[in-house]
Write a protein that holds these residues in place. Structure first.
Motif, PDB file in Angstrom:
ATOM      1  N   THR A 173       0.846  -1.258  -0.016  1.00 33.77           N
ATOM      2  CA  THR A 173       0.030   0.060  -0.021  1.00 33.77           C
ATOM      3  C   THR A 173       0.884   1.231  -0.024  1.00 33.77           C
ATOM      4  OG1 THR A 173      -1.785  -1.258   1.201  1.00 33.77           O
ATOM      5  CG2 THR A 173      -1.662   1.184   1.239  1.00 33.77           C
ATOM      6  N   LYS A 174       0.624   2.345  -0.816  1.00 33.47           N
ATOM      7  CA  LYS A 174       1.137   3.391  -0.900  1.00 33.47           C
ATOM      8  C   LYS A 174       0.286   4.463   0.269  1.00 33.47           C
ATOM      9  CE  LYS A 174       2.627   7.368  -3.216  1.00 33.47           C
ATOM     10  NZ  LYS A 174       2.491   8.436  -4.524  1.00 33.47           N
ATOM     11  N   VAL A 175       1.193   4.887   1.027  1.00 35.92           N
ATOM     12  CA  VAL A 175       0.523   5.532   2.199  1.00 35.92           C
ATOM     13  C   VAL A 175       0.471   6.900   1.765  1.00 35.92           C
ATOM     14  CG1 VAL A 175       0.773   6.079   4.803  1.00 35.92           C
ATOM     15  CG2 VAL A 175       1.036   3.587   3.893  1.00 35.92           C
ATOM     16  N   ASN A 176      -0.509   7.568   2.165  1.00 33.98           N
ATOM     17  CA  ASN A 176      -0.597   9.150   1.567  1.00 33.98           C
ATOM     18  C   ASN A 176       0.277  10.051   2.604  1.00 33.98           C
ATOM     19  OD1 ASN A 176      -1.453  11.899   1.892  1.00 33.98           O
ATOM     20  ND2 ASN A 176      -2.856  11.314   0.210  1.00 33.98           N
ATOM     21  N   PRO A 177       1.517  10.366   1.837  1.00 33.73           N
ATOM     22  CA  PRO A 177       2.466  11.225   2.850  1.00 33.73           C
ATOM     23  C   PRO A 177       1.828  12.426   3.512  1.00 33.73           C
ATOM     24  CG  PRO A 177       3.352  10.750   0.461  1.00 33.73           C
ATOM     25  CD  PRO A 177       1.877  10.338   0.473  1.00 33.73           C
ATOM     26  N   LYS A 178       0.929  13.117   3.065  1.00 33.49           N
ATOM     27  CA  LYS A 178       0.445  14.304   3.656  1.00 33.49           C
ATOM     28  C   LYS A 178      -0.518  13.791   4.928  1.00 33.49           C
ATOM     29  CE  LYS A 178      -2.584  18.235   3.124  1.00 33.49           C
ATOM     30  NZ  LYS A 178      -4.036  18.192   3.140  1.00 33.49           N
ATOM     31  N   GLN A 179      -1.102  12.794   4.622  1.00 35.26           N
ATOM     32  CA  GLN A 179      -1.960  12.070   5.793  1.00 35.26           C
ATOM     33  C   GLN A 179      -0.990  11.487   6.860  1.00 35.26           C
ATOM     34  OE1 GLN A 179      -4.756   9.423   3.722  1.00 35.26           O
ATOM     35  NE2 GLN A 179      -6.011  11.043   3.178  1.00 35.26           N
ATOM     36  N   PHE A 180      -0.200  10.626   6.431  1.00 34.84           N
ATOM     37  CA  PHE A 180       1.044  10.017   7.214  1.00 34.84           C
ATOM     38  C   PHE A 180       1.402  11.642   8.199  1.00 34.84           C
ATOM     39  CE2 PHE A 180       5.202   8.730   8.443  1.00 34.84           C
ATOM     40  CZ  PHE A 180       4.926   7.539   8.829  1.00 34.84           C
ATOM     41  N   LYS A 181       1.992  12.274   7.697  1.00 37.91           N
ATOM     42  CA  LYS A 181       2.619  13.440   8.387  1.00 37.91           C
ATOM     43  C   LYS A 181       1.501  13.968   9.577  1.00 37.91           C
ATOM     44  CE  LYS A 181       5.170  17.609   7.904  1.00 37.91           C
ATOM     45  NZ  LYS A 181       6.017  18.488   7.012  1.00 37.91           N
ATOM     46  N   GLU A 182       0.141  14.141   8.967  1.00 40.47           N
ATOM     47  CA  GLU A 182      -0.761  14.622   9.811  1.00 40.47           C
ATOM     48  C   GLU A 182      -0.975  13.580  11.211  1.00 40.47           C
ATOM     49  OE1 GLU A 182      -4.133  15.013   7.373  1.00 40.47           O
ATOM     50  OE2 GLU A 182      -3.357  16.874   6.582  1.00 40.47           O
ATOM     51  N   LEU A 183      -0.939  12.432  10.875  1.00 34.20           N
ATOM     52  CA  LEU A 183      -0.967  11.526  11.867  1.00 34.20           C
ATOM     53  C   LEU A 183       0.110  11.279  12.816  1.00 34.20           C
ATOM     54  CD1 LEU A 183      -2.102   8.113   9.638  1.00 34.20           C
ATOM     55  CD2 LEU A 183      -3.460   9.008  11.630  1.00 34.20           C
ATOM     56  N   VAL A 184       1.444  11.484  12.394  1.00 29.24           N
ATOM     57  CA  VAL A 184       2.494  11.709  13.188  1.00 29.24           C
ATOM     58  C   VAL A 184       2.293  12.768  14.063  1.00 29.24           C
ATOM     59  CG1 VAL A 184       4.930  11.984  13.421  1.00 29.24           C
ATOM     60  CG2 VAL A 184       3.929  10.227  11.796  1.00 29.24           C
ATOM     61  N   SER A 185       1.752  13.955  13.628  1.00 24.33           N
ATOM     62  CA  SER A 185       1.864  15.151  14.472  1.00 24.33           C
ATOM     63  C   SER A 185       0.388  15.084  15.238  1.00 24.33           C
ATOM     64  CB  SER A 185       1.400  16.557  13.387  1.00 24.33           C
ATOM     65  OG  SER A 185       2.350  16.806  12.688  1.00 24.33           O
ATOM     66  N   TRP A 186      -0.426  14.356  15.056  1.00 25.54           N
ATOM     67  CA  TRP A 186      -1.664  13.791  16.132  1.00 25.54           C
ATOM     68  C   TRP A 186      -1.086  13.099  17.306  1.00 25.54           C
ATOM     69  CZ3 TRP A 186      -3.085   9.015  17.494  1.00 25.54           C
ATOM     70  CH2 TRP A 186      -4.127   8.945  17.944  1.00 25.54           C
ATOM     71  N   ALA A 187      -0.133  12.086  16.877  1.00 24.06           N
ATOM     72  CA  ALA A 187       0.355  11.464  17.783  1.00 24.06           C
ATOM     73  C   ALA A 187       1.339  11.902  18.902  1.00 24.06           C
ATOM     74  CB  ALA A 187       1.049   9.968  17.173  1.00 24.06           C
TER      75      ALA A 187
END
Length: 195
Positions: A173-187
């Protein structure tokens, strides 16, 4: 229905089991906390990568695992850095011994991984860790890692790929980089809020 993610609460039995296992390896001391006043401690973010393997001689998949990330280098490149107070690492757990795996997980504040066996380490994470589970577009409906996070008292977020074209070769799966960055910021924000 045990597949539902919402009804689970922290389990003293799972906490006792995790403490026992960690104790056997000398890893049962309280985990150091980032963001504690004057600690200077970095947030350890661990991205678990999966490796192809043959689980059984009659493996019909030829050793090809589904639920892999196709763009880990891209995701690591957008992770926060030490200047941001973060130490990010990607790891293939299959190449580590069990004690090394436990030590790595115990020092992890944010665990990110595709739905798979590496997520079973959730109970051994740092005390206030946050978990992000990534799942492919294939319509997975089992929430056992969300439940495991709840039983372990960990914050948890699920990301599902909703774009069929992001399911690429060999079931990755190609993980959407923008969404990934948002997830890391949320965490990271959840860790800060917990302090």
């Amino acid at each position: 229905n045990w597949f539902r993610a919402d009804p689970c609460k922290r389990s003293p039995w799972l906490a006792s089991f995790a403490k026992h296992v960690l104790g056997r390896y000398g890893l049962d001391a309280p985990s150091p906390t980032p963001f504690a006043r004057g600690s200077g401690r970095l947030v350890n973010v661990t991205l678990i990568l999966r490796e192809d393997y043959v689980a059984h001689p009659r493996d019909k998949g030829g050793g090809k695992r589904r639920n892999k990330i196709s763009n880990p280098e891209e995701l690591m490149a957008i992770m926060p850095t030490k200047a941001d107070g973060v130490a990010a690492r990607s790891v293939k757990m299959a190449f580590l011994g069990f004690e090394e795996q436990l030590a790595l997980i115990r020092s992890t504040n944010v665990l990110i991984g595709m739905h798979g066996a590496g997520m079973t380490f959730i109970p051994f994470l740092a005390d206030d860790a946050v978990v992000i589970e990534l799942i492919p577009n294939s319509g997975m409906t089992k929430f056992h890692f969300g439940n495991l996070a709840a039983w372990s008292g960990k914050e948890y977020k699920l990301w599902k790929n909703l774009i069929a074209q992001n399911e690429v070769k060999d079931g990755a799966t190609k993980v959407n980089p923008k969404q990934f960055k948002e997830l890391v910021s949320w965490a990271i924000s959840r860790l800060k809020r917990a302090r």
